[in-house]
Design an enzyme around this catalytic site. Structure first.
Site, PDB file in Angstrom:
ATOM      1  N   ASP A  14       0.957  -1.190  -0.071  1.00 59.93           N
ATOM      2  CA  ASP A  14       0.286   0.074   0.198  1.00 59.93           C
ATOM      3  C   ASP A  14       0.907   1.235  -0.023  1.00 59.93           C
ATOM      4  OD1 ASP A  14      -1.582   2.296   0.877  1.00 59.93           O
ATOM      5  OD2 ASP A  14      -2.606   1.123   2.341  1.00 59.93           O
ATOM      6  N   TYR A 233       1.385   0.562  14.739  1.00 56.68           N
ATOM      7  CA  TYR A 233       0.408   0.201  13.724  1.00 56.68           C
ATOM      8  C   TYR A 233       0.758   1.299  12.389  1.00 56.68           C
ATOM      9  CZ  TYR A 233      -3.802  -0.187  11.041  1.00 56.68           C
ATOM     10  OH  TYR A 233      -4.672  -0.369   9.912  1.00 56.68           O
ATOM     11  N   LYS A 236      -2.689  -2.512   7.936  1.00 61.15           N
ATOM     12  CA  LYS A 236      -2.920  -4.135   8.266  1.00 61.15           C
ATOM     13  C   LYS A 236      -1.922  -4.659   7.007  1.00 61.15           C
ATOM     14  CE  LYS A 236      -5.169  -5.997  11.367  1.00 61.15           C
ATOM     15  NZ  LYS A 236      -4.297  -6.464  12.641  1.00 61.15           N
TER      16      LYS A 236
END
Ligand code: 13P
Ligand code: 13P
Ligand code: MG
Ligand code: MG
Length: 370
Positions: A14, A233, A236
């Site tokens: 991503d 984080y 995902k």
């Protein structure tokens, strides 16, 4: 005998998306495509670029073997180039999955998800590529377990002599971040041990699967944990999975069948929730509650590294019903919002700073009563 070894490499990242975490821009996809096209060398036989949610997948066929520095660098550089475009376009999360500043010989541990395997190409080599968004590598645990061990899904386990020999699972403990920690277990003899590990998909994930009949590799799953690389984080893990099918491996339909279950997986909005995995067509975007978690699948044939056009596995009337079922399951779990099973356990919460602060502030306001 003439050896005809070929490597399939799926690398996804991503590097920015439109309107939040929805989909990469066309310009981003074109940039990756043009970069790979321009920088192909004599190792590369063929390639395909696609997206699933906000992740771009580069699928390469080549003769360089797994962990090949030139192949990994090509993908890394393509994503770096695309990141520059993402920044110019003001895309969200530009360079999100490129967690290190420079390439260090192998994309593993740098952010992009990677699944690859090298094998002797069969004269009728067929394989599938799955790409998931808004979930983690454990999302494939149940699906692959059923396809490779359960005659309710894989009729070959009772109909084919070769397949009835079962499969060997290599399972990785992804909580162990210092080094690769793996175990090999054979189905059907060690079926319950396999199930005992796979029941915990946030810790134990299928890394690869081999046919007991001839030790040939059938499955490779990306096991990247972005949180472990970045220490926080950053999105995902959105795993890619390559599956060789037919012959001594399950039939395509047997691999695809368990996807009808829409298993609840971790991911969804802020990577912190639980939602059903919805099988979708390739190049599907993200919507409801930054989800639901989706998986696309393509089937290919390959000859001397050259790919046919792909068959979109979930572009069929059958899956319309399954998608409806996924919507029903989604609505059901979303009815309970932040509560209990709808949100991931504390250790897995991707945005836990807020909760951590709330709990810290409240801790000294608790009173111990006699
Ligand atoms: P960011 O942390 O990248 O802003 O993503 C959050 C988000 O969009 C969750 O819905
Ligand atoms: P991605 O990992 O797909 O970027 O999703 C991040 C997120 O937080 C969505 O809410
Ligand atoms: Mg994103
Ligand atoms: Mg994603």
């Amino acid at each position: 005998m003439v050896k005809n070894k070929i490597t399939l490499t799926g690398i996804k990242a991503d590097v920015g998306s439109i309107g939040g975490h929805l989909k990469p821009s066309q310009k981003l996809i074109d940039t990756v495509d043009e970069y790979v096209h321009k920088h192909q060398d004599n190792l590369i036989k063929d390639y395909r670029i696609s997206y699933t949610g906000d992740d771009i997948l580069i699928l390469l066929t080549h003769t360089g073997g797994v962990d090949n520095e030139r192949i990994h660098k090509l993908a890394w550089d393509a994503f770096v180039q695309a990141t520059e475009v993402a920044k110019k376009q003001g895309l969200y999360g530009a360079g999100q999955d490129l967690l290190k500043n420079s390439f260090a010989g192998n994309v593993k541990g740098l952010g992009p998800g990677i699944a690859e395997m090298e094998f002797e190409e069969r004269p009728n080599e067929s394989f599938l590529v799955f790409a998931a968004d808004k979930t983690d590598p454990g999302a494939y645990n149940l699906l692959l377990y059923l396809a490779y061990t359960d005659p309710m899904y894989n009729s070959g386990l009772i109909l084919s002599q070769e397949i009835s020999r079962g499969y060997e699972f290599k399972i990785m403990d992804i909580a162990h971040t210092k080094a690769n920690k793996t175990i090999r277990l054979k189905a059907p003899n060690q079926l319950y041990e396999i199930a005992a590990l796979l029941r915990e998909p946030m810790k134990y994930v299928i890394h690869s699967i081999f046919a007991n009949y001839n030790q040939e590799q059938s499955v490779a799953v990306s096991t990247t944990r972005l949180k472990s690389i970045a220490g926080r984080y950053t999105g995902k893990d959105d795993p890619v999975c390559i599956v060789r099918v037919q012959g001594v491996f399950p039939a395509t339909g047997e691999v695809v069948a368990p996807f009808e279950l829409n298993p609840l997986v971790s991911g969804f909005a802020r990577g912190s929730h639980c939602g059903p995995l919805m099988p979708v067509k390739q190049n599907t975007t993200i919507s409801y509650f930054d989800g639901p978690p989706i998986v696309s699948g393509m089937g290919y044939s390959i000859r001397q590294g050259k790919l046919t056009e792909g068959v979109d596995l979930f572009d069929h009337p059958f899956w319309e019903q399954i998608r409806k079922r996924a919507v029903d399951k989604t609505k059901m779990i979303r009815e309970q919002g932040f509560y209990g099973a709808a949100m991931l356990p504390f250790s897995e919460l991707e945005y836990n700073q807020g909760v951590v602060n709330i709990l810290k502030n409240l801790e000294n306001r608790f009173k111990i009563e006699n």
